[in-house]
Motif scaffolding. Structure first.
Motif, PDB file in Angstrom:
ATOM      1  N   ARG A 126       0.833  -1.203   0.000  1.00 23.16           N
ATOM      2  CA  ARG A 126       0.000   0.000   0.000  1.00 23.16           C
ATOM      3  C   ARG A 126       0.869   1.256   0.000  1.00 23.16           C
ATOM      4  NH1 ARG A 126      -5.230  -0.782  -1.590  1.00 23.16           N
ATOM      5  NH2 ARG A 126      -6.122  -2.617  -0.581  1.00 23.16           N
ATOM      6  N   GLY A 127       1.959   1.204   0.746  1.00 28.86           N
ATOM      7  CA  GLY A 127       2.857   2.345   0.794  1.00 28.86           C
ATOM      8  C   GLY A 127       3.461   2.646  -0.569  1.00 28.86           C
ATOM      9  N   LEU A 128       3.922   1.614  -1.245  1.00 23.17           N
ATOM     10  CA  LEU A 128       4.509   1.803  -2.570  1.00 23.17           C
ATOM     11  C   LEU A 128       3.473   2.317  -3.559  1.00 23.17           C
ATOM     12  CD1 LEU A 128       6.767  -1.390  -2.778  1.00 23.17           C
ATOM     13  CD2 LEU A 128       7.506   0.981  -2.418  1.00 23.17           C
ATOM     14  N   ALA A 129       2.230   1.819  -3.429  1.00 30.63           N
ATOM     15  CA  ALA A 129       1.153   2.298  -4.305  1.00 30.63           C
ATOM     16  C   ALA A 129       0.868   3.773  -4.069  1.00 30.63           C
ATOM     17  CB  ALA A 129      -0.116   1.468  -4.082  1.00 30.63           C
ATOM     18  N   ALA A 130       1.146   4.235  -2.835  1.00 34.34           N
ATOM     19  CA  ALA A 130       0.931   5.654  -2.497  1.00 34.34           C
ATOM     20  C   ALA A 130       2.164   6.498  -2.805  1.00 34.34           C
ATOM     21  CB  ALA A 130       0.573   5.779  -1.024  1.00 34.34           C
ATOM     22  N   GLY A 131       3.206   5.848  -3.340  1.00 31.99           N
ATOM     23  CA  GLY A 131       4.433   6.573  -3.656  1.00 31.99           C
ATOM     24  C   GLY A 131       5.328   6.792  -2.457  1.00 31.99           C
ATOM     25  N   LEU A 132       5.177   5.935  -1.420  1.00 31.40           N
ATOM     26  CA  LEU A 132       5.952   6.087  -0.191  1.00 31.40           C
ATOM     27  C   LEU A 132       6.784   4.831   0.069  1.00 31.40           C
ATOM     28  CD1 LEU A 132       3.041   7.447   2.037  1.00 31.40           C
ATOM     29  CD2 LEU A 132       4.833   8.822   0.948  1.00 31.40           C
ATOM     30  N   SER A 133       7.961   5.013   0.620  1.00 25.41           N
ATOM     31  CA  SER A 133       8.781   3.876   1.015  1.00 25.41           C
ATOM     32  C   SER A 133       8.858   3.820   2.538  1.00 25.41           C
ATOM     33  CB  SER A 133      10.195   3.997   0.420  1.00 25.41           C
ATOM     34  OG  SER A 133      10.825   5.182   0.888  1.00 25.41           O
ATOM     35  N   GLY A 134       9.195   2.669   3.057  1.00 23.38           N
ATOM     36  CA  GLY A 134       9.366   2.543   4.508  1.00 23.38           C
ATOM     37  C   GLY A 134       8.075   2.617   5.293  1.00 23.38           C
ATOM     38  N   VAL A 135       6.972   2.194   4.699  1.00 17.99           N
ATOM     39  CA  VAL A 135       5.701   2.176   5.434  1.00 17.99           C
ATOM     40  C   VAL A 135       5.602   0.867   6.221  1.00 17.99           C
ATOM     41  CG1 VAL A 135       3.184   2.120   5.227  1.00 17.99           C
ATOM     42  CG2 VAL A 135       4.524   3.670   3.797  1.00 17.99           C
ATOM     43  N   HIS A 136       5.561   0.986   7.528  1.00 18.03           N
ATOM     44  CA  HIS A 136       5.379  -0.200   8.376  1.00 18.03           C
ATOM     45  C   HIS A 136       4.637   0.198   9.651  1.00 18.03           C
ATOM     46  CE1 HIS A 136       8.794   1.161  10.905  1.00 18.03           C
ATOM     47  NE2 HIS A 136       9.407   1.412   9.768  1.00 18.03           N
ATOM     48  N   ALA A 137       4.094  -0.801  10.327  1.00 17.25           N
ATOM     49  CA  ALA A 137       3.197  -0.548  11.455  1.00 17.25           C
ATOM     50  C   ALA A 137       3.860   0.246  12.576  1.00 17.25           C
ATOM     51  CB  ALA A 137       2.675  -1.884  11.997  1.00 17.25           C
ATOM     52  N   HIS A 138       5.137   0.002  12.821  1.00 20.68           N
ATOM     53  CA  HIS A 138       5.796   0.633  13.962  1.00 20.68           C
ATOM     54  C   HIS A 138       5.880   2.154  13.818  1.00 20.68           C
ATOM     55  CE1 HIS A 138       7.103  -1.465  17.452  1.00 20.68           C
ATOM     56  NE2 HIS A 138       8.186  -0.717  17.608  1.00 20.68           N
ATOM     57  N   ARG A 139       5.850   2.629  12.599  1.00 23.35           N
ATOM     58  CA  ARG A 139       5.897   4.083  12.413  1.00 23.35           C
ATOM     59  C   ARG A 139       4.645   4.737  12.998  1.00 23.35           C
ATOM     60  NH1 ARG A 139       7.639   6.151   6.595  1.00 23.35           N
ATOM     61  NH2 ARG A 139       7.391   8.112   7.754  1.00 23.35           N
ATOM     62  N   TRP A 140       3.499   4.079  12.878  1.00 25.30           N
ATOM     63  CA  TRP A 140       2.273   4.646  13.456  1.00 25.30           C
ATOM     64  C   TRP A 140       2.315   4.576  14.979  1.00 25.30           C
ATOM     65  CZ3 TRP A 140       0.619   1.920   8.707  1.00 25.30           C
ATOM     66  CH2 TRP A 140       0.229   2.822   7.704  1.00 25.30           C
ATOM     67  N   ARG A 141       2.982   3.579  15.520  1.00 30.53           N
ATOM     68  CA  ARG A 141       3.124   3.481  16.976  1.00 30.53           C
ATOM     69  C   ARG A 141       3.988   4.638  17.491  1.00 30.53           C
ATOM     70  NH1 ARG A 141       2.074  -0.125  21.050  1.00 30.53           N
ATOM     71  NH2 ARG A 141       3.704  -0.677  22.545  1.00 30.53           N
ATOM     72  N   HIS A 142       5.083   4.918  16.796  1.00 33.14           N
ATOM     73  CA  HIS A 142       5.922   6.060  17.164  1.00 33.14           C
ATOM     74  C   HIS A 142       5.162   7.368  16.992  1.00 33.14           C
ATOM     75  CE1 HIS A 142      10.092   4.502  17.810  1.00 33.14           C
ATOM     76  NE2 HIS A 142       9.559   3.437  17.257  1.00 33.14           N
ATOM     77  N   THR A 143       4.390   7.456  15.917  1.00 33.26           N
ATOM     78  CA  THR A 143       3.618   8.672  15.658  1.00 33.26           C
ATOM     79  C   THR A 143       2.586   8.900  16.762  1.00 33.26           C
ATOM     80  OG1 THR A 143       3.892   8.371  13.276  1.00 33.26           O
ATOM     81  CG2 THR A 143       2.121   9.841  13.984  1.00 33.26           C
ATOM     82  N   PHE A 144       1.952   7.833  17.212  1.00 37.22           N
ATOM     83  CA  PHE A 144       0.965   7.921  18.288  1.00 37.22           C
ATOM     84  C   PHE A 144       1.619   8.500  19.547  1.00 37.22           C
ATOM     85  CE2 PHE A 144      -1.658   6.542  21.779  1.00 37.22           C
ATOM     86  CZ  PHE A 144      -2.946   6.471  21.275  1.00 37.22           C
ATOM     87  N   ALA A 145       2.812   7.966  19.893  1.00 32.56           N
ATOM     88  CA  ALA A 145       3.516   8.442  21.085  1.00 32.56           C
ATOM     89  C   ALA A 145       3.923   9.907  20.933  1.00 32.56           C
ATOM     90  CB  ALA A 145       4.748   7.572  21.339  1.00 32.56           C
ATOM     91  N   HIS A 146       4.369  10.263  19.749  1.00 29.16           N
ATOM     92  CA  HIS A 146       4.774  11.648  19.488  1.00 29.16           C
ATOM     93  C   HIS A 146       3.581  12.602  19.638  1.00 29.16           C
ATOM     94  CE1 HIS A 146       6.159  15.257  17.575  1.00 29.16           C
ATOM     95  NE2 HIS A 146       5.462  15.061  16.473  1.00 29.16           N
ATOM     96  N   ALA A 147       2.459  12.242  19.024  1.00 35.41           N
ATOM     97  CA  ALA A 147       1.277  13.108  19.091  1.00 35.41           C
ATOM     98  C   ALA A 147       0.778  13.240  20.526  1.00 35.41           C
ATOM     99  CB  ALA A 147       0.174  12.541  18.189  1.00 35.41           C
ATOM    100  N   TRP A 148       0.876  12.141  21.278  1.00 35.02           N
ATOM    101  CA  TRP A 148       0.436  12.158  22.681  1.00 35.02           C
ATOM    102  C   TRP A 148       1.301  13.125  23.493  1.00 35.02           C
ATOM    103  CZ3 TRP A 148      -3.709   9.432  24.747  1.00 35.02           C
ATOM    104  CH2 TRP A 148      -3.817   9.430  26.138  1.00 35.02           C
ATOM    105  N   LYS A 149       2.613  13.044  23.291  1.00 35.93           N
ATOM    106  CA  LYS A 149       3.527  13.933  24.023  1.00 35.93           C
ATOM    107  C   LYS A 149       3.337  15.384  23.597  1.00 35.93           C
ATOM    108  CE  LYS A 149       7.309  10.699  24.954  1.00 35.93           C
ATOM    109  NZ  LYS A 149       8.764  10.466  24.771  1.00 35.93           N
TER     110      LYS A 149
END
Length: 317
Positions: A249-272
């Motif tokens: 899905r990431g490649l179809a969107a023109g993005l590389s390095g799309v994986h689940a852990h990035r959203w986990r880090h993003t969640f923590a960042h947004a929370w902080k």
């Protein structure tokens, strides 16, 4: 799990294979999660294969036949080989798994007097920062899921759960239908160490999950307890299948390095960034160590520091 063990132990000596199978039973009796059991067993089998096929040590033949003959030198050579052929972080994971294997051989089975891991240093790993996922990139990935086809509905529900709850890939991947409660718009995750927690999700995620469940009810395999179903064959979609789907899905969107852990880090960042309570974040993400909130979202720490600096305006009044 039996099929996994047969595959993992294929070609190993009878003694190695026997010990690995006994260890798997011991791990199951200890209620270790399936993913943890698999990773532990994989490390032991990889060591056995290294000793049989790649070790330059002429004395490795005995160790390739019997794990009780493994020495510190064998472990260190295997660790160096893992760093050269994989990565330091992979070598570290193998180190931790083998610690448990030889601890079991020593304390539970009493097959060895001392563990060969006793004085082997953990490999140092670079402190790589996991980049957060900008909202615009998440929107691009979700845009590839637009439509009413089964896989489109399924993939949108998976992605929204990942970014809306900050869960681990394994937690989302192992969900059952019963873990979803649309009356309270919440999900029950089975975290590490057999620790369950219930997390609420928002209306867009609830709508995506509800639409998927309606489609799932007409899909082959609807009677299975697992929440996520493969497109064909009436079988579950495994976590590794979700990993592959996210990359696609990431490649179809023109993005590389799309994986689940990035959203986990993003969640923590947004929370902080929102100034919310760290203790609540630990509960939501299933953490027990206070080091974890500092590690997650670290790639965005500089951004948060700059925002704080501008808000406070030190020396600019």
């Amino acid at each position: 799990m039996t099929a996994f063990i047969d595959k993992l132990t294929a070609g190993l000596s009878r003694v190695w294979s026997g010990f690995v199978r006994d260890w798997e039973r011991s791990l199951r009796a200890g209620n270790y999660p399936e993913t943890t059991r698999y990773n532990y067993l994989l490390a032991a089998c990889q060591l056995a294969r290294y000793l049989a096929e790649h070790s330059p040590d002429p004395d490795a033949d005995d160790a390739a036949e019997d794990p009780t003959a493994v020495t510190r030198a064998h472990i260190e050579a295997f660790q160096a080989w893992m760093i050269d052929t994989r990565s330091a972080s992979t070598a570290l994971n193998k180190h931790k798994a083998l610690q448990q294997f030889f601890k079991w051989l020593q304390l539970s089975e009493e097959e060895i007097d001392r563990s060969p891991m006793e004085r082997v240093k953990q490999p140092k790993t670079p402190g790589r920062l996991v980049p957060v996922m900008p909202e615009a990139d998440t929107a691009k990935v979700l845009a590839t899921c637009k439509g009413k086809a089964f896989t489109q509905l399924r993939d949108e529900a998976i992605i929204r759960l990942l970014c809306n709850t900050g869960a681990r890939l394994s937690e989302v991947g192992r969900l059952t239908v019963e873990d979803i409660d649309l009356n309270t718009d919440s999900v029950r995750y089975h975290g590490k160490g057999s620790k369950d927690r219930r997390v609420r999700f928002g209306p867009r995620t609830a709508r995506a999950v509800s639409r998927y469940l309606r489609s799932r009810a007409k899909h082959k395999g609807a009677d299975l307890p697992q929440l996520w179903l493969a497109e064909r064959g009436g079988r579950p979609l495994e976590p590794n299948g979700i990993k592959i789907m996210l990359k696609r899905r990431g490649l179809a969107a023109g993005l590389s390095g799309v994986h689940a852990h990035r959203w986990r880090h993003t969640f923590a960042h947004a929370w902080k960034r929102a100034g919310a309570d760290t203790g609540d974040l630990m509960l939501l993400l299933g953490w027990t160590s206070e080091d974890m909130p500092r590690r997650y979202g670290a790639s965005a720490a500089a951004e948060r520091a700059q925002e704080t600096h501008l808000r406070i305006g030190i020396g600019d009044h």
